[in-house]
Design a protein around this motif. Structure first.
Motif, PDB file in Angstrom:
ATOM      1  N   THR A  86      46.299  30.584  43.271  1.00  0.00           N
ATOM      2  CA  THR A  86      46.718  31.220  44.521  1.00  0.00           C
ATOM      3  C   THR A  86      45.784  32.374  44.859  1.00  0.00           C
ATOM      4  O   THR A  86      45.534  33.244  44.031  1.00  0.00           O
ATOM      5  N   ALA A  88      44.624  35.714  47.116  1.00  0.00           N
ATOM      6  CA  ALA A  88      45.135  36.830  47.924  1.00  0.00           C
ATOM      7  C   ALA A  88      44.246  36.931  49.161  1.00  0.00           C
ATOM      8  O   ALA A  88      43.254  37.658  49.174  1.00  0.00           O
ATOM      9  N   TYR A 118      49.644  36.376  42.746  1.00  0.00           N
ATOM     10  CA  TYR A 118      48.323  35.871  43.138  1.00  0.00           C
ATOM     11  C   TYR A 118      47.425  35.776  41.900  1.00  0.00           C
ATOM     12  O   TYR A 118      47.637  36.489  40.923  1.00  0.00           O
ATOM     13  N   MET A 121      41.506  37.451  44.029  1.00  0.00           N
ATOM     14  CA  MET A 121      41.330  38.277  45.224  1.00  0.00           C
ATOM     15  C   MET A 121      39.836  38.531  45.356  1.00  0.00           C
ATOM     16  O   MET A 121      39.208  38.999  44.400  1.00  0.00           O
ATOM     17  N   GLN A 389      46.822  26.821  51.707  1.00  0.00           N
ATOM     18  CA  GLN A 389      47.819  27.660  51.017  1.00  0.00           C
ATOM     19  C   GLN A 389      49.015  27.999  51.905  1.00  0.00           C
ATOM     20  O   GLN A 389      50.126  28.181  51.424  1.00  0.00           O
TER      21      GLN A 389
END
Ligand SMILES: Nc1ncnc2c1ncn2[C@@H]1O[C@H](COP(=O)(O)OS(=O)(=O)O)[C@@H](OP(=O)(O)O)[C@H]1O
Length: 405
Positions: A86, A88, A118, A121, A389
């Protein structure tokens, strides 16, 4: 009676000696304990430098400007896809995490509902550790990349020549550096961040601050505490080897094609005076770069040593060559006008002519996907990942259906 007094004195003396020895022992113990704790800290710190036994999936990359950060971002996007992680990503239609403002957790899409769940990033932001910590898990590895401020200035000048007021007013980078205060206005603070100590600013600090020894030292310590790894644009392949070792990743995870590079005709040669002037005009960045250049090579020595580094860099370059031969129509990045698939044209800015790639035709599906991922410019790749996402949200304006064929 005398012997009684004597033995009483004796036992008191004995008791005092015992007490004294006890105090010394306890003091020694506590002292030792302090040493154990501090050496434990050193030990714990140094184990962080060893290759982890499994691939790290929680990663924060501070994407500094004009430092090859888009190439690193592509590596992270591919890793995220491969492991179904996942990201960010910037909220709504934004393409960065609030830059040039200091990062806030709510700049991340879905933060209110997803909290600290998350993995990766990596968009541009002005670093703000307490807010980043609200988004990223405690086990996150933080890293960033720095570039020699001299070539960084030349690159920034070309890319932000129309956007940055200080650049707009001057004819070229040499004219700007001959007399920066003629063109640089402190009141245009945020619009001018690319013109002075841009890395210092990206790390969250004041790029116009007075350069004093104490202040610089304080900032260097803070950055060292927040980031486990600092890469160098100028030694990009060595950096990729270091990144792979630090994160416990595979060679293929860090193989890349150079993104966001410029055509030769938009690279301005800098005079020796200009080069010297950058060290003074961007003295905070200069010190930052010098410091992390030293720590970079120290880390290389600690982790792999120069001999193994050479071997690993060779392996990386061989694999890169192999993939270029497999994927690319031309052996080098090409001019934007020559890019056949307009969806793969990189974002253009200022006087820079940003180059791109053409893929070979008639590739098998799986190869095509691998090759596409390697050459997709950051905005297109981010839009694709955002749509994947957050399928329920409106896609970002640059959304392309690259993978749907
Ligand atoms: N692998 C590798 N090695 C060395 N240099 C590289 C690499 N990849 C990209 N680049 C150079 O990095 C510059 C672009 O930086 P960014 O991608 O960070 O730019 S941006 O801030 O995201 O716009 C840009 O520099 P200039 O060409 O001098 O402008 C790229 O050529």
């Amino acid at each position: 009676m005398k012997s009684l007094v004597c033995s009483w004195r004796h036992s008191r003396l004995l008791w005092l000696v015992t007490l004294w020895l006890g105090v010394i022992f306890l003091a020694g113990f506590f002292h030792m304990n302090v040493n154990i704790t501090s050496s434990y800290r050193v030990w714990r710190f140094s184990t962080k430098h060893l290759r982890p036994s499994y691939p790290q999936t929680n990663v924060m990359f501070l994407k500094t400007h004009k430092t090859a950060s888009s190439t690193v971002m592509n590596i992270l996007f591919r890793f995220a896809e491969k492991h179904n992680l996942t990201l960010a990503l910037p909220a709504g239609q934004n393409h960065d995490l609030g830059y040039p403002h200091r990062f806030m957790a709510q700049f991340v899409e879905g933060f209110k509902t997803m909290g600290q769940s998350y993995n990766i990033m990596c968009n541009h932001m002005r670093f703000n550790l307490p807010e980043v910590r609200k988004v990223m898990p405690n086990t996150t590895t933080y890293f960033s990349i720095m570039r020699n401020p001299i070539s960084l200035m030349e690159s920034s000048y070309a890319y932000y020549s129309f956007f940055t007021p200080a650049f707009r007013r001057s004819k070229d980078v040499n004219e700007f550096l001959a007399s920066p205060w003629t063109y640089y206005n402190m009141s245009e603070y945020r619009n001018n961040v690319h013109a002075r100590n841009n890395m210092w600013y990206d790390f969250g600090y004041d790029n116009n601050a007075m350069d004093t020894e104490d202040y610089v030292q304080h900032v260097l310590v803070e950055i060292e505490q927040a980031f486990q790894l600092m890469l160098l644009t100028d030694y990009f392949d060595e950096s990729m080897v270091l990144l792979k070792e630090t994160l416990g990743w595979e060679l293929d995870d860090v193989v890349y094609f150079k993104l966001n590079s410029r055509s030769q005709d938009t690279i301005k040669s800098m005079t020796p005076e200009s080069k010297e002037k950058v060290k003074e005009w961007c003295s905070l960045d200069w010190k930052l770069y010098q410091h992390f250049n030293r720590t970079f090579w120290r880390r290389i020595q600690e982790i792999i040593g120069l001999e193994k580094l050479d071997q690993e860099v060779n392996l990386l370059r061989m694999r890169q060559k192999e993939l270029m031969e497999l994927c690319l129509l031309d052996p080098m990045p090409i001019d934007k006008t020559k890019i056949k698939n307009k969806k793969l044209k990189p974002f253009q800015s200022g006087r820079a002519n940003i180059l791109g790639y053409n893929l070979k035709e008639d590739m098998a599906n799986e190869t095509l996907r691998t090759c596409l991922r390697l050459i997709t410019p950051e905005l297109q790749y981010m839009s694709y990942l955002y749509a994947r996402q957050f399928p329920e949200k409106n896609g970002k304006s640059t959304a392309f259906s690259l993978w749907r064929r």
